[in-house]
Design a protein around this motif. Structure first.
Motif, short mmCIF file in Angstrom:
data_model
loop_
_atom_site.label_atom_id
_atom_site.label_comp_id
_atom_site.label_asym_id
_atom_site.label_seq_id
_atom_site.Cartn_x
_atom_site.Cartn_y
_atom_site.Cartn_z
N VAL A 136 89.19 23.22 -16.11
CA VAL A 136 89.70 24.55 -15.79
C VAL A 136 89.56 24.73 -14.28
O VAL A 136 88.47 24.93 -13.77
CB VAL A 136 88.93 25.65 -16.54
CG1 VAL A 136 89.53 27.02 -16.24
CG2 VAL A 136 88.92 25.38 -18.04
N TYR A 137 90.67 24.62 -13.57
CA TYR A 137 90.63 24.64 -12.11
C TYR A 137 90.54 26.08 -11.61
O TYR A 137 91.30 26.95 -12.04
CB TYR A 137 91.86 23.94 -11.54
CG TYR A 137 91.95 22.50 -11.98
CD1 TYR A 137 91.33 21.49 -11.24
CD2 TYR A 137 92.63 22.14 -13.15
CE1 TYR A 137 91.38 20.17 -11.65
CE2 TYR A 137 92.68 20.81 -13.56
CZ TYR A 137 92.06 19.83 -12.81
OH TYR A 137 92.11 18.52 -13.22
N THR A 138 89.62 26.32 -10.69
CA THR A 138 89.36 27.68 -10.21
C THR A 138 89.80 27.89 -8.76
O THR A 138 89.44 28.88 -8.14
CB THR A 138 87.87 28.04 -10.37
OG1 THR A 138 87.08 27.07 -9.66
CG2 THR A 138 87.47 28.02 -11.83
N ASP A 139 90.56 26.94 -8.24
CA ASP A 139 91.22 27.10 -6.95
C ASP A 139 92.69 26.76 -7.14
O ASP A 139 93.09 26.27 -8.19
CB ASP A 139 90.57 26.20 -5.88
CG ASP A 139 89.21 26.70 -5.45
OD1 ASP A 139 89.13 27.83 -4.92
OD2 ASP A 139 88.21 25.98 -5.63
N PHE A 140 93.49 26.98 -6.10
CA PHE A 140 94.93 26.78 -6.22
C PHE A 140 95.37 25.37 -5.82
O PHE A 140 96.53 25.14 -5.48
CB PHE A 140 95.66 27.83 -5.38
CG PHE A 140 95.59 29.20 -5.99
CD1 PHE A 140 96.52 29.61 -6.93
CD2 PHE A 140 94.57 30.08 -5.65
CE1 PHE A 140 96.45 30.87 -7.51
CE2 PHE A 140 94.49 31.34 -6.22
CZ PHE A 140 95.44 31.73 -7.16
N LEU A 156 95.87 24.22 -15.29
CA LEU A 156 96.23 24.08 -13.88
C LEU A 156 96.64 25.39 -13.24
O LEU A 156 97.24 26.26 -13.90
CB LEU A 156 97.35 23.06 -13.75
CG LEU A 156 96.93 21.63 -14.11
CD1 LEU A 156 98.12 20.78 -14.46
CD2 LEU A 156 96.15 21.01 -12.96
N PRO A 157 96.39 25.55 -11.92
CA PRO A 157 96.65 26.83 -11.26
C PRO A 157 98.10 27.05 -10.87
O PRO A 157 98.55 28.19 -10.80
CB PRO A 157 95.76 26.75 -10.01
CG PRO A 157 95.66 25.28 -9.72
CD PRO A 157 95.66 24.61 -11.05
N THR A 158 98.84 25.98 -10.58
CA THR A 158 100.20 26.11 -10.07
C THR A 158 101.08 24.99 -10.62
O THR A 158 100.59 23.95 -11.09
CB THR A 158 100.25 26.03 -8.54
OG1 THR A 158 99.78 24.73 -8.13
CG2 THR A 158 99.38 27.10 -7.89
N VAL A 282 89.52 33.30 -8.03
CA VAL A 282 89.55 34.29 -9.10
C VAL A 282 89.97 35.66 -8.57
O VAL A 282 90.76 36.37 -9.21
CB VAL A 282 88.18 34.38 -9.80
CG1 VAL A 282 88.13 35.56 -10.76
CG2 VAL A 282 87.91 33.08 -10.57
N THR A 283 89.48 36.06 -7.41
CA THR A 283 89.88 37.34 -6.82
C THR A 283 91.39 37.39 -6.62
O THR A 283 92.05 38.38 -6.98
CB THR A 283 89.17 37.57 -5.47
OG1 THR A 283 87.76 37.61 -5.68
CG2 THR A 283 89.63 38.88 -4.84
N VAL A 284 91.95 36.34 -6.05
CA VAL A 284 93.40 36.28 -5.85
C VAL A 284 94.12 36.34 -7.19
O VAL A 284 95.13 37.04 -7.35
CB VAL A 284 93.79 35.01 -5.07
CG1 VAL A 284 95.30 34.80 -5.11
CG2 VAL A 284 93.32 35.11 -3.62
N MET A 306 91.86 25.82 1.85
CA MET A 306 92.86 25.09 1.08
C MET A 306 93.69 26.04 0.22
O MET A 306 94.90 25.87 0.06
CB MET A 306 92.18 24.04 0.21
CG MET A 306 91.41 22.98 0.97
SD MET A 306 92.48 21.88 1.92
CE MET A 306 93.34 21.04 0.61
N ASN A 307 93.05 27.05 -0.36
CA ASN A 307 93.79 28.05 -1.14
C ASN A 307 94.85 28.73 -0.28
O ASN A 307 96.00 28.92 -0.71
CB ASN A 307 92.85 29.11 -1.70
CG ASN A 307 92.07 28.64 -2.91
OD1 ASN A 307 92.46 27.69 -3.59
ND2 ASN A 307 90.97 29.30 -3.20
N LEU A 308 94.46 29.09 0.93
CA LEU A 308 95.38 29.78 1.83
C LEU A 308 96.58 28.90 2.16
O LEU A 308 97.72 29.39 2.24
CB LEU A 308 94.63 30.17 3.11
CG LEU A 308 95.24 31.29 3.97
CD1 LEU A 308 95.49 32.54 3.14
CD2 LEU A 308 94.34 31.58 5.16
#
Length: 392
Positions: A136-140, A156-158, A282-284, A306-308
């Motif tokens: 369960v990926y918690t970043d993008f 997956l996030p994206t 998670v906030t995003v 990296m998320n940004l």
């Protein structure tokens, strides 16, 4: 009785824990009698080491952010799956993990951090674990420390992360674009639009950072003379920041300590016209679910940077310019109809890419993962089957 284990990382509250708790809640809703357990592999192995790593991490990103960023990218993007390599700490964790699996005898395992994922992948590859494991990926983004070859499913996030793993022959598991899991109490918006809310001033949520590593004091001080916005500053555990803002005694700036209630957090999102924050996964994702415009004031080195890099090209967030006053940038963007239409379109595109649109669809996947061999789930033969533990 079913037993499901969740493996986040470290004891401090983070996105790893929040994503795990979101899925734990869904499991308990569907299987009230199930035993659901959250375990930190690091602290279970060595509590002192966990405390040292937590303290060291916070000090490192605060005192030497550039070095941390450079080290993070070098370690986590090695271009070779780490579940194929020998790493110095492996024997310590693998021994503890094998013992834990033998004692717990789970039916299903979720990993919301790469360390347990990598270790479990190695056990599964070597035939020492036959339990379905889900990343369960918690970043993008997805980095190379995650387990790949032995993992049964990837949340997956994206869409880009799915395409990335689809090209990797070391990833045989099922790839599902779920987005980063958000707790069901952070409810999706209804048909009532922001413009219909009866409020005299736009409400801006401003996340100050849980550990004092958030927005700059100068940016907050700019808000003292503003009279056309209402600000709610989420101070987290930063008591010094809370007391400072409280001492201003200004009616248009309200500080809040750490919000423990998800219902209260949902209520805050409901009245917000924008969120000024760091790009934590998670906030995003909560703001994406609530369809709130996001402005990024800073990013911690490593994961948030990296998320940004992923979120900006997708048009989902706006990065604030350091040399320009915050309120000027908020006014300019929120009043620009063309820019707001572009943001809404980006939101629609992102939402359409998600294979999972509802909590019930998440539950259906969990049912499939837990289904005994040969049993059909909702009329379909499951592609993932429940297995028993085999530890040697």
């Amino acid at each position: 009785m079913k037993k499901i284990l969740f493996f986040p990382h470290l004891q401090m509250q983070s996105g790893h824990h929040q994503a795990a708790e979101a899925l734990m809640d869904l499991v308990q809703q569907r299987y009230p009698d199930a035993e659901v357990k959250k375990i930190d592999l690091l602290s279970e192995t060595n509590k002192l080491l966990e405390r040292v790593i937590t303290t060291g991490y916070l000090q490192w990103i605060k005192r030497a952010p550039r070095l941390y960023s450079k080290t993070y990218k070098k370690l986590y993007f090695s271009q070779e799956p780490l579940d194929e390599q020998y790493i110095w700490h492996q024997p310590l964790f693998l021994h503890k993990l094998k013992k834990m699996l033998k004692e717990e005898q789970p039916d299903l395992i979720f990993c919301t951090h790469s360390l347990p994922s990598c270790m479990l992948s190695k056990l599964k590859i070597s035939g020492q674990c036959d339990v379905p494991v889900v990343n369960v990926y918690t970043d993008f983004f997805v980095h190379d420390y995650w387990g790949h070859r032995g993992i049964d499913a990837h949340f997956l996030p994206t869409l880009e992360s799915k395409e990335q793993l689809s090209k990797d022959p070391n990833v045989p598991g099922q790839l599902i674009v779920t987005g980063i899991p958000v707790h069901r109490k952070i409810r999706r918006p209804d048909s009532k639009t922001t413009s219909q809310r009866p409020q005299s001033k736009p409400v801006i949520l401003l996340a100050g950072g849980n550990s004092g590593l958030g927005c700059r004091s100068r940016m907050l001080e700019e808000l003292e003379q503003v009279d056309d916005f209402q600000f709610v500053v989420l101070c987290g555990h930063n008591e010094r920041l809370y007391r400072k803002i409280e001492s201003w005694n200004l009616s248009h700036i309200q500080p809040l300590s750490y919000v423990t209630s998800r219902e209260e957090m949902n209520d805050l999102y409901e009245v917000a016209d924008a969120l000024v924050t760091k790009p934590g996964g998670v906030t995003v994702s909560e703001a994406l679910r609530k369809r709130i415009p996001m402005f990024i004031h800073s990013a911690l080195p490593g994961q948030e940077e990296m998320n940004l890099e992923t979120l900006i090209p997708k048009g989902l967030v706006t990065q604030l310019k350091p040399g320009s006053p915050l309120v000027d940038q908020l006014r300019e963007t929120l009043s620009d109809k063309k820019r707001m239409e572009c943001w809404k379109f980006a939101m629609d595109v992102y939402t359409d890419e998600l294979a999972i649109q509802t909590d019930q669809q998440f539950v259906s996947i969990i049912e499939e993962l837990l289904a005994p061999i040969g049993e059909k789930v909702q009329g379909k033969a499951p592609s993932l089957k429940r297995r028993s533990v085999s530890v040697t």
